[in-house]
Design an enzyme around this catalytic site. Structure first.
Site, PDB file in Angstrom:
ATOM      1  NE  ARG A   1      79.091  46.691  21.760  1.00 10.91           N
ATOM      2  CZ  ARG A   1      79.091  47.888  22.317  1.00 10.91           C
ATOM      3  NH1 ARG A   1      78.873  48.000  23.612  1.00 10.91           N
ATOM      4  NH2 ARG A   1      79.304  48.972  21.616  1.00 10.91           N
TER       5      ARG A   1
ATOM      6  CB  CYS B   1      80.454  46.787  16.129  1.00 12.35           C
ATOM      7  SG  CYS B   1      79.804  46.888  14.454  1.00 12.35           S
TER       8      CYS B   1
ATOM      9  CD  GLU C   1      59.098  48.894  25.535  1.00 12.76           C
ATOM     10  OE1 GLU C   1      60.002  48.069  25.809  1.00 12.76           O
ATOM     11  OE2 GLU C   1      59.249  49.819  24.715  1.00 12.76           O
TER      12      GLU C   1
ATOM     13  CD1 TRP D   1      74.009  44.193  13.985  1.00 14.09           C
ATOM     14  CD2 TRP D   1      74.133  46.292  13.239  1.00 14.09           C
ATOM     15  NE1 TRP D   1      72.728  44.625  13.754  1.00 14.09           N
ATOM     16  CE2 TRP D   1      72.775  45.903  13.292  1.00 14.09           C
ATOM     17  CE3 TRP D   1      74.456  47.572  12.775  1.00 14.09           C
ATOM     18  CZ2 TRP D   1      71.734  46.760  12.920  1.00 14.09           C
ATOM     19  CZ3 TRP D   1      73.421  48.427  12.408  1.00 14.09           C
ATOM     20  CH2 TRP D   1      72.077  48.021  12.482  1.00 14.09           C
TER      21      TRP D   1
ATOM     22  CE  LYS E   1      70.585  46.190  26.056  1.00 11.69           C
ATOM     23  NZ  LYS E   1      69.160  46.016  26.351  1.00 11.69           N
TER      24      LYS E   1
END
Length: 617
Positions: free
Chosen positions: A27, A2, A489, A77, A612
């Site tokens: 984000r 958000c 990863e 979001w 993010k």
């Protein structure tokens, strides 16, 4: 997760609000909206599902131009309520109050039940709408909008960053912050609010970072901040070193690609001022670091996602290089069990944003439970004024610069650099490391930017390999020692941005289950540094080859694994050591995931369902 933008000025704010929203797209969001008070002191709102361009199109198509000198905007979001226009922010109550909100109001159901009995009507499924109604209700008994918001937030449980405007107070913007970041951009005759600095760089480089519990009353001429107890406080105005061009794409197609190629410079920036030609400066972790480090007998690392993988690499370093016990745990698990806090522990929290909700809550839990134990906290973070850095005893700031792509790249690399320096600093302070070992690590880190640059030169080879993933739905990653968390990863990156199911295993675990999955349809990606485990890894690769698996091996030039048949080898680097090897081998895995995502046609920088900065549980 958000994004909030708002402001009050003597010019039309709509273009500024839209530009700010675009700069917060990284984000993660599924809808957006803008609300302004127009020249007739009426709230005008436009909301849209999807990308900012959909919102811009609706504004352009509106019968009357959207214009106002005070307003708020938001990218949402979805948490409470599906992605839909009626759930998008801003939310309005009785055409009197408009609100944008980041975070979660945990007791919204009980508040909603009360508000329904008071005659309030709900038009969304969100928790945020209760905020607008609550502010409206408190306005009835308040002398100012500030007072109404201060009263309202006493009813909220959970986390929030708020921007509030009201037709009754057309010259006032209210901002409030608890558990979710919010900054104030300071201008001349105008002021702004945003979730982070990057949104406001086109209009200012002067910022006030609100602290936990702060409420700010903002007009064109002034900013007055009040703490959690309602007392007016002075918050320092800080100058950002970032510029609006720091977050531009430049010649790159995507931010992720740009940030992968920025890693050599990010390492240089993170090392600057922290090492000399031959030595680590322990004071890089804070003025009291050396005294604190001398009390440490074990390390506990707490993090989420990519930062958790960085911690797993560091565990090998701590125990292998200086013999210091180290445990690593996912923050969302740590905070919901009853952990045993050992005396003389250094708790290390790692977060790119410094606002990761679970990591921050774990840190707060540790501080509350430590009692009279000799326990210290250290945060490794990329954002100077974040909540995590303010709550920790010691802080090490990585200098990765703005990272816009949701899938972390340069932030991860600089976290590993920071952790390697921490191993060195603790080794020095506890006399667990010789000067020869220290010099070897420092010289290796000084070579690291060049090693990363060399790894980047293999992009075309990796691009060709990525073509083979066009029809693939699953992949396995293998590694041994520090390469196992690097494999984790790599798998995370592939699943994040290409939506291919990917898993990582210690290579020695193949015969304990995963080998059953191997056939010609599942690529197997292995990392082969020239180290003590190389021969063991070669045996694991033969197990895959014998079963017809498609293998991709990223190796050190000295590792002597040759391309043959169903095995493709990329000689990604050479002459890497225990510290530099995992950091260097991560780069080709990043490039692989990026180019596979391009082939799959996914949204590289904003993958579906992800954000993010995860500021809610």
């Amino acid at each position: 997760m958000c994004g909030i933008v708002g402001g009050i000025a003597e010019r039309n704010l709509v273009p500024i609000l839209l530009e700010g929203l675009k700069r917060l797209e990284y984000r993660g969001y599924d809808s957006s909206g803008v609300a302004v008070l127009d020249s007739e002191n009426t709230i005008q709102r436009v909301r849209a599902l999807g990308k900012i361009k959909s919102l811009e199109a609706k504004i352009a198509e509106a019968e009357h131009p959207l214009s106002g000198q005070i307003g708020i905007a938001h990218t949402r979001w979805a948490t409470h309520g599906v992605p839909a226009e009626n759930n998008a922010h801003p939310h309005i109550c009785n055409n009197q109050v408009a609100v944008v909100h980041n975070g979660i109001i945990e007791n919204y159901q009980s508040l909603k039940k009360h508000q329904l009995t008071e005659g309030y009507r709900f038009t969304s499924d969100t928790d945020t709408e209760v905020v607008a109604h609550c502010v409206h209700e408190q306005l009835k008994s308040s002398q100012t909008l500030l007072e109404a918001v201060q009263k309202a937030i006493t009813h909220f449980e959970g986390a929030y960053a708020l921007g509030v405007v009201s037709v009754e107070y057309p010259n006032t913007l209210i901002a409030a912050r608890k558990g979710s970041p919010l900054v104030i951009g300071v201008g001349i005759g105008e002021h702004f609010i945003a979730s982070d600095v990057s949104a406001l760089l086109p209009v200012t480089q002067s910022f006030i970072f609100l602290e936990e519990g702060d409420v700010a009353e903002i007009t064109r001429e002034s900013v007055n901040v009040y703490d959690v107890n309602g007392h007016q406080v002075a918050r320092e105005i800080k100058q950002s070193s970032l510029t609006m061009h720091s977050v531009d794409l430049g010649e790159h197609r995507h931010y992720m690609h740009k940030e992968i190629f920025e890693q050599p410079q990010a390492v240089i920036d993170t090392l600057e001022g922290r090492i000399t030609q031959n030595h680590m400066l322990v004071s890089a972790f804070g003025h009291d670091a050396e005294a604190i480090f001398q009390t440490v007998r074990q390390v506990q690392i707490i993090a989420c996602g990519t930062s958790y993988h960085a911690g797993l690499v560091a565990k090998y370093w701590f125990e292998d290089i200086i013999g210091l016990p180290c445990q690593v745990e996912v923050a969302s698990e740590y905070r919901y069990r009853n952990p045993v806090l050992l005396d003389h522990t250094l708790f290390v929290t790692i977060s790119q944003s410094g606002e990761t909700a679970d990591t921050l809550a774990a840190l707060q839990q540790i501080k509350a439970l430590k009692g009279d134990k000799t326990i210290a906290t250290l945060s490794i973070c990329n954002v100077p004024e974040s909540s995590l850095t303010r709550e920790s005893d010691l802080t090490f700031l990585t200098h990765a610069g703005p990272e816009i792509g949701v899938a972390s790249t340069k932030a991860f690399t600089t976290q590993l650099v920071a952790l390697s320096l921490l191993v060195t600093a603790l080794g020095k302070a506890l006399h667990l490391m010789s000067e020869t070992q220290e010099r070897k690590i420092i010289h290796g880190l000084q070579k690291l930017p060049g090693l990363l640059q060399k790894a980047l030169t293999h992009e075309n080879d990796i691009k060709a390999i990525a073509q083979g993933f066009a029809d693939k739905e699953s992949a396995l990653f293998l590694g041994r020692g520090t390469m196992y968390p690097i494999a984790m990863e790599g798998a995370l990156k592939l699943k994040e941005i290409s939506y291919i199911h990917a898993e990582a295993y210690p290579a020695g675990e193949l015969k304990h289950g995963p080998l059953a999955l191997i056939d010609e349809h599942i690529p197997v990606i292995a990392i082969a540094p020239h180290d003590d485990l190389l021969e063991k890894l070669k045996s694991n690769l033969q197990e895959v080859k014998a079963r017809g698996g498609q293998m991709i091996v990223f190796e050190d030039e000295q590792a002597d694994v040759d391309s043959q048949g169903n095995m493709k080898v990329v000689k990604a680097t050479t002459n890497v050591g225990r510290i530099t090897a995992p950091i260097t081998f991560n780069v080709p895995l990043q490039l692989l995931s990026y180019h596979v995502a391009l082939i799959k046609g996914t949204d590289v920088d904003q993958p579906r369902n992800l954000a993010k900065s995860v500021t809610v549980e």
